[in-house]
Each structure stands twice: as structure tokens, then as C-alpha cells.
Motif scaffolding. Sequence first.
Motif, PDB file in Angstrom:
ATOM      1  N   GLU A   1      13.978  13.917   1.390  1.00  0.00           N
ATOM      2  CA  GLU A   1      13.416  13.555   0.094  1.00  0.00           C
ATOM      3  C   GLU A   1      11.896  13.435   0.204  1.00  0.00           C
ATOM      4  N   ALA A   2      11.450  12.858   1.302  1.00  0.00           N
ATOM      5  CA  ALA A   2      10.006  12.692   1.499  1.00  0.00           C
ATOM      6  C   ALA A   2       9.299  14.041   1.496  1.00  0.00           C
ATOM      7  N   SER A   3       9.940  15.036   2.071  1.00  0.00           N
ATOM      8  CA  SER A   3       9.293  16.347   2.158  1.00  0.00           C
ATOM      9  C   SER A   3       9.232  17.031   0.797  1.00  0.00           C
ATOM     10  N   ARG A   4      10.098  16.628  -0.125  1.00  0.00           N
ATOM     11  CA  ARG A   4      10.078  17.240  -1.463  1.00  0.00           C
ATOM     12  C   ARG A   4       9.283  16.413  -2.457  1.00  0.00           C
TER      13      ARG A   4
ATOM     14  N   PRO B   1       0.826  -1.207   0.000  1.00  0.00           N
ATOM     15  CA  PRO B   1       0.000   0.000   0.000  1.00  0.00           C
ATOM     16  C   PRO B   1       0.866   1.267   0.000  1.00  0.00           C
ATOM     17  N   LEU B   2       0.337   2.307  -0.603  1.00  0.00           N
ATOM     18  CA  LEU B   2       1.097   3.549  -0.742  1.00  0.00           C
ATOM     19  C   LEU B   2       1.551   4.101   0.613  1.00  0.00           C
ATOM     20  N   GLU B   3       0.683   4.061   1.604  1.00  0.00           N
ATOM     21  CA  GLU B   3       1.018   4.627   2.916  1.00  0.00           C
ATOM     22  C   GLU B   3       2.260   3.955   3.496  1.00  0.00           C
ATOM     23  N   ASP B   4       2.363   2.692   3.168  1.00  0.00           N
ATOM     24  CA  ASP B   4       3.491   1.891   3.611  1.00  0.00           C
ATOM     25  C   ASP B   4       4.799   2.421   3.039  1.00  0.00           C
ATOM     26  N   LEU B   5       4.773   2.667   1.738  1.00  0.00           N
ATOM     27  CA  LEU B   5       5.957   3.163   1.044  1.00  0.00           C
ATOM     28  C   LEU B   5       6.312   4.555   1.555  1.00  0.00           C
ATOM     29  N   VAL B   6       5.280   5.362   1.752  1.00  0.00           N
ATOM     30  CA  VAL B   6       5.496   6.719   2.249  1.00  0.00           C
ATOM     31  C   VAL B   6       6.153   6.668   3.619  1.00  0.00           C
ATOM     32  N   ALA B   7       5.654   5.807   4.481  1.00  0.00           N
ATOM     33  CA  ALA B   7       6.193   5.701   5.837  1.00  0.00           C
ATOM     34  C   ALA B   7       7.657   5.295   5.804  1.00  0.00           C
ATOM     35  N   GLU B   8       7.970   4.348   4.931  1.00  0.00           N
ATOM     36  CA  GLU B   8       9.353   3.890   4.860  1.00  0.00           C
ATOM     37  C   GLU B   8      10.272   4.976   4.310  1.00  0.00           C
TER      38      GLU B   8
ATOM     39  N   ALA C   1       5.951  14.467  -3.984  1.00  0.00           N
ATOM     40  CA  ALA C   1       4.485  14.478  -3.957  1.00  0.00           C
ATOM     41  C   ALA C   1       4.065  13.105  -3.439  1.00  0.00           C
ATOM     42  N   LEU C   2       3.692  13.049  -2.190  1.00  0.00           N
ATOM     43  CA  LEU C   2       3.458  11.751  -1.558  1.00  0.00           C
ATOM     44  C   LEU C   2       2.199  11.039  -2.041  1.00  0.00           C
ATOM     45  N   GLN C   3       1.361  11.737  -2.797  1.00  0.00           N
ATOM     46  CA  GLN C   3       0.179  11.071  -3.370  1.00  0.00           C
ATOM     47  C   GLN C   3       0.572  10.346  -4.652  1.00  0.00           C
ATOM     48  N   ASN C   4       1.748  10.675  -5.141  1.00  0.00           N
ATOM     49  CA  ASN C   4       2.174  10.122  -6.420  1.00  0.00           C
ATOM     50  C   ASN C   4       2.986   8.859  -6.203  1.00  0.00           C
ATOM     51  N   ARG C   5       2.327   7.748  -6.397  1.00  0.00           N
ATOM     52  CA  ARG C   5       2.941   6.462  -6.141  1.00  0.00           C
ATOM     53  C   ARG C   5       4.263   6.274  -6.894  1.00  0.00           C
ATOM     54  N   ARG C   6       4.276   6.697  -8.148  1.00  0.00           N
ATOM     55  CA  ARG C   6       5.492   6.557  -8.956  1.00  0.00           C
ATOM     56  C   ARG C   6       6.669   7.266  -8.309  1.00  0.00           C
ATOM     57  N   PHE C   7       6.441   8.479  -7.885  1.00  0.00           N
ATOM     58  CA  PHE C   7       7.525   9.287  -7.335  1.00  0.00           C
ATOM     59  C   PHE C   7       7.989   8.731  -6.001  1.00  0.00           C
ATOM     60  N   VAL C   8       7.037   8.302  -5.189  1.00  0.00           N
ATOM     61  CA  VAL C   8       7.395   7.742  -3.884  1.00  0.00           C
ATOM     62  C   VAL C   8       8.209   6.470  -4.090  1.00  0.00           C
ATOM     63  N   SER C   9       7.750   5.623  -4.999  1.00  0.00           N
ATOM     64  CA  SER C   9       8.440   4.367  -5.270  1.00  0.00           C
ATOM     65  C   SER C   9       9.873   4.610  -5.729  1.00  0.00           C
ATOM     66  N   ARG C  10      10.016   5.543  -6.639  1.00  0.00           N
ATOM     67  CA  ARG C  10      11.367   5.798  -7.166  1.00  0.00           C
ATOM     68  C   ARG C  10      12.284   6.324  -6.071  1.00  0.00           C
ATOM     69  N   ALA C  11      11.805   7.240  -5.271  1.00  0.00           N
ATOM     70  CA  ALA C  11      12.636   7.791  -4.198  1.00  0.00           C
ATOM     71  C   ALA C  11      13.052   6.684  -3.239  1.00  0.00           C
ATOM     72  N   LEU C  12      12.109   5.841  -2.916  1.00  0.00           N
ATOM     73  CA  LEU C  12      12.395   4.737  -1.998  1.00  0.00           C
ATOM     74  C   LEU C  12      13.364   3.748  -2.644  1.00  0.00           C
ATOM     75  N   GLU C  13      13.138   3.504  -3.918  1.00  0.00           N
ATOM     76  CA  GLU C  13      14.001   2.598  -4.660  1.00  0.00           C
ATOM     77  C   GLU C  13      15.454   3.077  -4.621  1.00  0.00           C
ATOM     78  N   ILE C  14      15.641   4.356  -4.801  1.00  0.00           N
ATOM     79  CA  ILE C  14      16.991   4.924  -4.771  1.00  0.00           C
ATOM     80  C   ILE C  14      17.639   4.682  -3.413  1.00  0.00           C
ATOM     81  N   CYS C  15      16.894   4.920  -2.370  1.00  0.00           N
ATOM     82  CA  CYS C  15      17.434   4.723  -1.017  1.00  0.00           C
ATOM     83  C   CYS C  15      17.797   3.258  -0.786  1.00  0.00           C
ATOM     84  N   LEU C  16      16.905   2.366  -1.148  1.00  0.00           N
ATOM     85  CA  LEU C  16      17.120   0.943  -0.877  1.00  0.00           C
ATOM     86  C   LEU C  16      18.261   0.371  -1.707  1.00  0.00           C
ATOM     87  N   LEU C  17      18.321   0.769  -2.983  1.00  0.00           N
ATOM     88  CA  LEU C  17      19.339   0.220  -3.867  1.00  0.00           C
ATOM     89  C   LEU C  17      20.733   0.787  -3.578  1.00  0.00           C
TER      90      LEU C  17
END
Length: 289
Positions: free
Chosen positions: A145-148, A130-137, A150-166
Motif C-alpha cells: 500500500e505504501a508503494s502505491r 510528523p508525516l515521516e512517522d506515519l509513512v514509516a509505520e 502518494a507519500l507526500q500526501n498526508r491525507r492519503f498516508v493517514s487513511r491507509a494507515l488508519e485502515i491497517c490499524l483499525l
Amino acid sequence: MKAEPYYICGPTASGKSALALEMAEKLDGEIVNADAFQLYRGLEIVSAAPSADELSCWPHHLYGVLEPTESADAQRYVNLAKPLIAEIQSRGKTPVITGGSGLYLKFLTHGAAPLPTADAALRAEMDARPLEDLVAELQQLDPVEASRTALQNRRFVSRALEICLLSGQKASDLRDGWEKQTAEISSQLRGLVIQRSRPDLHARIAIRTRAMLDGGALEEVAALSNVSTNYEKAIGFREIRALLAGEIDRATCENLINTATRQYAKRQETWFRREKWLVPKVVQDFSPL
RNA sequence: GGGUAGAUGCCCGAGUGGCUAAAGGGGGCAGACUGUAAAUCUGCUAGCGAAAGCUUACGUUGGUUCGAAUCCAUCUCUACCCA
């Protein structure tokens, strides 16, 4: 003395290809595609790529170079275009780069931030959450990065998280360095953006859509069943699929494609408006495609 | 000719007396956007005004009521059914 590339931008159906040809002849140049979907083979009609005749009458590059099963992205595009552009220059020709994919052009002109490449497995995993999950992480790993983002945008949240994890680093840190040099680069670029009135552009879109549907787009899509998911994002693909499946009629299909294309053209205009280095070229005629 | 259902903002559509300038969706307009980008996401959307606010709005005309998109009558139009 190598010739600097010349960029021809503008919304879909604005007449980029024709102008590119004109410019290429004038500048003794060769045309390089900068359209995310015209990169693919088998989608020539739906993506409004130049016809075989046009391609053969003057040097064109990067049209139909990827298989339907491959997946393109901005960096991959740059990897294809950069060496090609250098090669064209080494022959003393001017690269005339044309296409409507703003992000791809941006990567080509301004370079890429040092970020990890997309990871299909990780994305599949994130898509299931779920999106909220990704946002929280993301907020936990990289609050800046989270503050910059658009947290409603799943694509953007996923990519930001992906960068951190990878990368094991903060996406915000990796991106910061890149952004500083953009203004300087822009001052050295040359190119134009075609601007047309909305009624003019809309009329051209309508004419083109009809020509596509009459000109083999249905057969093209039918032949592409069961290929990669990239194609599903092409305007026209999903609509024609629905038409072929008998879910909608031809008129509805045509209307849906027109509307989606107009909306896309608007987004392109918004994007190019921000690229201040592009010189506006206002075109007023209602000339056919 | 008789009967039934219906007429809501640019479009579709909810709403059955005050919290309604009117849910929601579409469309339109504007914006964001460095590896999915023809994607994804955000805001605005009756008129005038910077704002408070004012004006005009739920087919027509009239009525009931402190108050009507909502109730009553009238007319017009649309769809379907019976003749």
C-alpha cells in the motif's frame, strides 16, 4: 420495471441544477443531490444549493439534511442515497442524481471497498505526528500500500494507515478485491457530464460569486460561527470569515473565492474525464445561472 | 526645480560580475485521488526542437569586461521627500 438512475455531472457553476430540473421533468423523475456541501443545512447560499423556490417546485432530495455539527463522508452519503433511490424507483419515478462531488458519486455508482470507517480519535492522534512517522509505520505494516500511495500526501498516508490499524489487516489486501469489478459496472450506468469552455465557465463563476456575496452569504456565514470544522472546507466560508473579521476587503474576498472556485472546477473536470461512461454534453452559451 | 528610492519572467518578488532561462510564492496548464473530497497531493510553466541544442530575455540606449540582471553613463517612467 424500475427506472435506472440518471446522473448529471459537471464542474461547479456549469448549470447542473437547471439541467437536472429539465431532465427530471422529461424523465418523470425526482432529483437527488450528490454534492458534499449541499447536504448541509445552513450553508445553502455559499454551497450554491437550489433556492427554496426551486426545491419546492419539483421533488428534490438530500439538500440540507445534515446538521452543521455532523460530518459527512462518502459512505455516509451512500447510506442516505441508496435507500432513497430505491424508494423513488418503487414509486415508478426516475432518480435524477446531480452533483459535483466526484468521490461521492463514485461510491454511489461503483460501491465501496470493504474498509473500516474513519475514526476521529485515531485521526486526531495521527494528525499530531510528523508525516515521516506515519509513512514509516505504513511502510512497515503494509509495504504494498505504501508503494502505491502518494507519500507526500498526508491525507492519503493517514487513511491507509488508519485502515491497517483499525482492521488489523493490510489496506492493500482489502482494496484489491473492489477494484476488479469497476469496468463492468460502468457499462451499465447512464449519465452525462456538462462541458463548457473555460472562459464561459469562469464568467459564470464570477457572476455566481457576486450574486452570493450580494445575496446573503455574509449573513449565512456569520450565523455559522463555531460549528464543525467541515464548514471550513467549503469554498467561500474561510474567505467570508476573513471579510467579516476585517482582514480583507470585499474585492479581495470576491477574487479569492473566484480563484478557489475555478481551481475546484478544474479538479472536477479532471475527475469526470476519467469516468468514461459519462456522455459529454457540450454547452456553449453564456446563459446566466 | 532639487533630493532619494526603485524599474526583474503572466503577477508578486529574490538575486549585486561567471555555478542565471534567473530562488521563492501566486496564477495558469496537466495529472493523482474508495470513507475529511468544495479536501489533499504531484508535475510542468520564455520561444522552437524528440533531443543535443539554438534563439530571445532582468525599463531605454550606449560603455567597461574574456564574461553584465548585476559595474559606469544616458534617457524614460514610477513612488516618496524638499521647494
